[in-house]
Design a protein around this motif. Structure first.
Motif, PDB file in Angstrom:
ATOM      1  N   ARG A  89       1.015  -1.095  -0.274  1.00 34.88           N
ATOM      2  CA  ARG A  89       0.072  -0.046  -0.056  1.00 34.88           C
ATOM      3  C   ARG A  89       0.828   1.373  -0.056  1.00 34.88           C
ATOM      4  N   ALA A  90       1.941   1.247   0.817  1.00 41.58           N
ATOM      5  CA  ALA A  90       2.925   2.382   0.848  1.00 41.58           C
ATOM      6  C   ALA A  90       3.429   2.611  -0.551  1.00 41.58           C
ATOM      7  N   LEU A  91       4.021   1.686  -1.106  1.00 39.32           N
ATOM      8  CA  LEU A  91       4.718   1.900  -2.535  1.00 39.32           C
ATOM      9  C   LEU A  91       3.705   2.379  -3.547  1.00 39.32           C
ATOM     10  N   ASP A  92       2.385   1.719  -3.385  1.00 38.25           N
ATOM     11  CA  ASP A  92       1.345   2.156  -4.249  1.00 38.25           C
ATOM     12  C   ASP A  92       1.134   3.481  -4.178  1.00 38.25           C
ATOM     13  N   SER A  93       0.904   4.205  -2.897  1.00 43.98           N
ATOM     14  CA  SER A  93       0.853   5.743  -2.583  1.00 43.98           C
ATOM     15  C   SER A  93       1.975   6.629  -2.993  1.00 43.98           C
ATOM     16  N   LEU A  94       3.000   6.027  -3.182  1.00 41.95           N
ATOM     17  CA  LEU A  94       4.392   6.578  -3.749  1.00 41.95           C
ATOM     18  C   LEU A  94       4.282   6.526  -5.380  1.00 41.95           C
ATOM     19  N   GLY A  95       3.269   6.069  -5.952  1.00 44.72           N
ATOM     20  CA  GLY A  95       3.044   5.933  -7.253  1.00 44.72           C
ATOM     21  C   GLY A  95       3.853   4.654  -7.896  1.00 44.72           C
ATOM     22  N   ALA A  96       4.203   3.613  -7.132  1.00 46.15           N
ATOM     23  CA  ALA A  96       4.725   2.421  -7.662  1.00 46.15           C
ATOM     24  C   ALA A  96       3.659   1.754  -8.487  1.00 46.15           C
ATOM     25  N   THR A  97       3.896   0.941  -9.543  1.00 44.58           N
ATOM     26  CA  THR A  97       3.230   0.184 -10.360  1.00 44.58           C
ATOM     27  C   THR A  97       3.925  -1.451 -10.374  1.00 44.58           C
ATOM     28  N   GLY A  98       3.188  -2.243 -10.455  1.00 41.87           N
ATOM     29  CA  GLY A  98       3.628  -3.710 -10.362  1.00 41.87           C
ATOM     30  C   GLY A  98       4.057  -4.377  -9.129  1.00 41.87           C
ATOM     31  N   VAL A  99       3.885  -3.578  -8.008  1.00 43.16           N
ATOM     32  CA  VAL A  99       4.104  -4.347  -6.740  1.00 43.16           C
ATOM     33  C   VAL A  99       3.040  -5.550  -6.450  1.00 43.16           C
ATOM     34  N   ARG A 100       3.752  -6.803  -5.961  1.00 43.07           N
ATOM     35  CA  ARG A 100       2.936  -7.758  -5.869  1.00 43.07           C
ATOM     36  C   ARG A 100       3.563  -8.236  -4.444  1.00 43.07           C
ATOM     37  N   LEU A 101       2.645  -9.375  -3.878  1.00 35.58           N
ATOM     38  CA  LEU A 101       3.112 -10.167  -2.716  1.00 35.58           C
ATOM     39  C   LEU A 101       3.365 -11.489  -3.163  1.00 35.58           C
ATOM     40  N   LYS A 102       4.523 -12.285  -2.450  1.00 33.65           N
ATOM     41  CA  LYS A 102       4.469 -13.719  -2.494  1.00 33.65           C
ATOM     42  C   LYS A 102       4.837 -14.038  -0.959  1.00 33.65           C
ATOM     43  N   TRP A 103       4.019 -15.184  -0.833  1.00 31.48           N
ATOM     44  CA  TRP A 103       3.946 -15.983   0.594  1.00 31.48           C
ATOM     45  C   TRP A 103       5.082 -16.534   0.694  1.00 31.48           C
ATOM     46  N   PRO A 104       5.694 -16.324   1.884  1.00 33.53           N
ATOM     47  CA  PRO A 104       5.244 -15.439   3.248  1.00 33.53           C
ATOM     48  C   PRO A 104       5.819 -14.232   3.553  1.00 33.53           C
ATOM     49  N   ASN A 105       6.883 -13.863   2.827  1.00 34.00           N
ATOM     50  CA  ASN A 105       7.463 -12.806   3.324  1.00 34.00           C
ATOM     51  C   ASN A 105       8.257 -11.926   2.305  1.00 34.00           C
ATOM     52  N   ASP A 106       7.960 -12.036   1.174  1.00 31.34           N
ATOM     53  CA  ASP A 106       8.511 -11.009  -0.056  1.00 31.34           C
ATOM     54  C   ASP A 106       7.462 -10.170  -0.733  1.00 31.34           C
ATOM     55  N   VAL A 107       8.361  -8.894  -1.084  1.00 34.23           N
ATOM     56  CA  VAL A 107       7.720  -8.194  -1.949  1.00 34.23           C
ATOM     57  C   VAL A 107       8.239  -8.152  -3.397  1.00 34.23           C
ATOM     58  N   LEU A 108       7.476  -8.634  -4.277  1.00 32.92           N
ATOM     59  CA  LEU A 108       8.239  -8.582  -5.813  1.00 32.92           C
ATOM     60  C   LEU A 108       7.496  -7.349  -6.602  1.00 32.92           C
ATOM     61  N   LEU A 109       8.532  -7.197  -7.718  1.00 35.32           N
ATOM     62  CA  LEU A 109       8.004  -6.444  -8.638  1.00 35.32           C
ATOM     63  C   LEU A 109       7.851  -6.981  -9.983  1.00 35.32           C
ATOM     64  N   GLU A 110       6.475  -6.978 -10.542  1.00 34.40           N
ATOM     65  CA  GLU A 110       6.191  -7.483 -11.740  1.00 34.40           C
ATOM     66  C   GLU A 110       6.314  -6.496 -12.936  1.00 34.40           C
ATOM     67  N   VAL A 111       7.284  -6.996 -13.847  1.00 36.03           N
ATOM     68  CA  VAL A 111       7.364  -6.200 -15.013  1.00 36.03           C
ATOM     69  C   VAL A 111       7.203  -7.207 -16.165  1.00 36.03           C
ATOM     70  N   GLY A 113       5.103  -9.373 -16.992  1.00 46.31           N
ATOM     71  CA  GLY A 113       5.046 -10.906 -16.312  1.00 46.31           C
ATOM     72  C   GLY A 113       6.380 -11.472 -15.910  1.00 46.31           C
ATOM     73  N   GLU A 114       7.463 -10.573 -15.675  1.00 47.80           N
ATOM     74  CA  GLU A 114       8.717 -11.489 -14.830  1.00 47.80           C
ATOM     75  C   GLU A 114       8.687 -10.709 -13.617  1.00 47.80           C
ATOM     76  N   PHE A 115       8.991 -11.571 -12.502  1.00 46.09           N
ATOM     77  CA  PHE A 115       9.107 -11.093 -11.218  1.00 46.09           C
ATOM     78  C   PHE A 115      10.433 -11.079 -10.586  1.00 46.09           C
ATOM     79  N   ALA A 116      10.601  -9.808  -9.905  1.00 44.20           N
ATOM     80  CA  ALA A 116      11.816  -9.768  -9.222  1.00 44.20           C
ATOM     81  C   ALA A 116      11.589  -9.334  -7.610  1.00 44.20           C
ATOM     82  N   LYS A 117      12.593  -9.684  -7.014  1.00 40.35           N
ATOM     83  CA  LYS A 117      12.369  -9.231  -5.454  1.00 40.35           C
ATOM     84  C   LYS A 117      12.885  -7.920  -5.178  1.00 40.35           C
ATOM     85  N   LEU A 118      11.955  -7.450  -4.573  1.00 41.61           N
ATOM     86  CA  LEU A 118      11.932  -5.934  -4.206  1.00 41.61           C
ATOM     87  C   LEU A 118      12.388  -5.575  -2.835  1.00 41.61           C
TER      88      LEU A 118
END
Ligand code: ATP
Length: 249
Positions: A89-111, A113-118
């Motif tokens: 939510r915080a990254l969205d509020s800063l204008g991020a696009t592509g922020v996704r969550l991976k169980w149990p403890n990672d935040v990923l960036l999707e660009v 269709g590819e995912f990378a650990k943010l």
């Protein structure tokens, strides 16, 4: 920190071993809930299971937050997921696009269709007669680390965020305050729908790598207790332990 003053008390250090280790020592000496340690440099940043977290003053924001909950740790298994919601939510509020969550403890960036650990989240709980103490450690890449890592990595810059580290920290603490309130009142059940909205791999094939076995199936997302639901084709498996790694099949 403006309106957050009073909820969080932030101590900014040039360097420490790990912000979570430093905060744990301060908690042992009686630091109150809401104490936050942020460090430019960590000499021994940690991930789960003894893994290391790489950071540098130029490319990362690393900090830890002390919180306390009544009762034992039983209801807190969804805490890393809840913190993930606050980060997204915080990254969205800063204008991020592509922020996704991976169980149990990672935040990923999707660009594309590819995912990378943010970002990574490390929760360390300890309970005594008075309740449970949570040290919430967060390592967020402002820009992608240049070191070779086994998984793809990304930085906030890749998500289109230009805010500086102070504004990023303030945005995260602001969301975290609300999420910790919700979690304290309703547990992860109160945040499950929000987590699902950010889920990286909903209904996609995944492998769950454990110490002794690998389970494969379709990822159905999370349940209200923070467990991961996996459709193996024969049955629905519920995975509680965080001592496993989730991978795309
Ligand atoms: P997995 O994705 O296998 O489940 P994990 O969630 O257990 O991993 P963490 O404990 O969150 O991993 O983080 C440690 C791992 O993250 C390290 O083993 C390394 O591969 C990776 N890593 C370390 N530093 C960074 C960084 N700055 N950015 C992205 N990934 C990193």
């Amino acid at each position: 920190l403006g309106p957050l003053a009073g909820r969080f008390d932030v101590d900014a250090l040039d360097e420490c071993d790990s912000t979570s280790s430093e905060l744990m020592r301060r908690a042992d000496r009686g630091a109150p809930a809401g104490t936050v340690i942020v460090a430019d440099r960590q000499s021994a940043g940690r991930g789960r299971r003894g893994r290391s977290w790489l950071s540098s003053p130029e490319s990362s924001l690393t900090f830890s937050v002390l919180w306390r909950f009544p009762g034992n740790a039983a209801g807190l298994s969804g805490l890393s997921l809840a913190v993930g919601v606050a980060l997204a939510r915080a990254l969205d509020s800063l204008g991020a696009t592509g922020v996704r969550l991976k169980w149990p403890n990672d935040v990923l960036l999707e660009v594309d269709g590819e995912f990378a650990k943010l970002a990574g989240i490390l929760i360390e709980l300890s309970s005594d007669r008075r309740g449970t103490q949570a040290i919430v450690g967060i390592g967020l890449n402002l820009s992608a680390p240049t070191e070779a890592l086994p998984q793809a990595v990304a930085g906030l810059a890749d998500a289109g965020v230009t805010a500086g580290r102070h504004d990023v920290l303030a945005a995260i603490l602001s969301e975290l305050a609300g999420v910790l309130d919700t979690f304290g009142e309703a547990g992860f059940a109160g945040l499950k729908a929000a987590w699902q909205g950010y889920h990286a791999w909903q209904d996609l094939p995944v492998h769950i790598l454990g110490e002794e076995q690998t389970l494969s199936g379709r990822c159905l997302g999370v349940d209200a207790d923070g467990s991961l639901l996996l459709d193996t084709g024969e049955r629905i498996e519920r995975i509680f332990s965080g001592d496993v790694s989730l991978r795309r099949a």
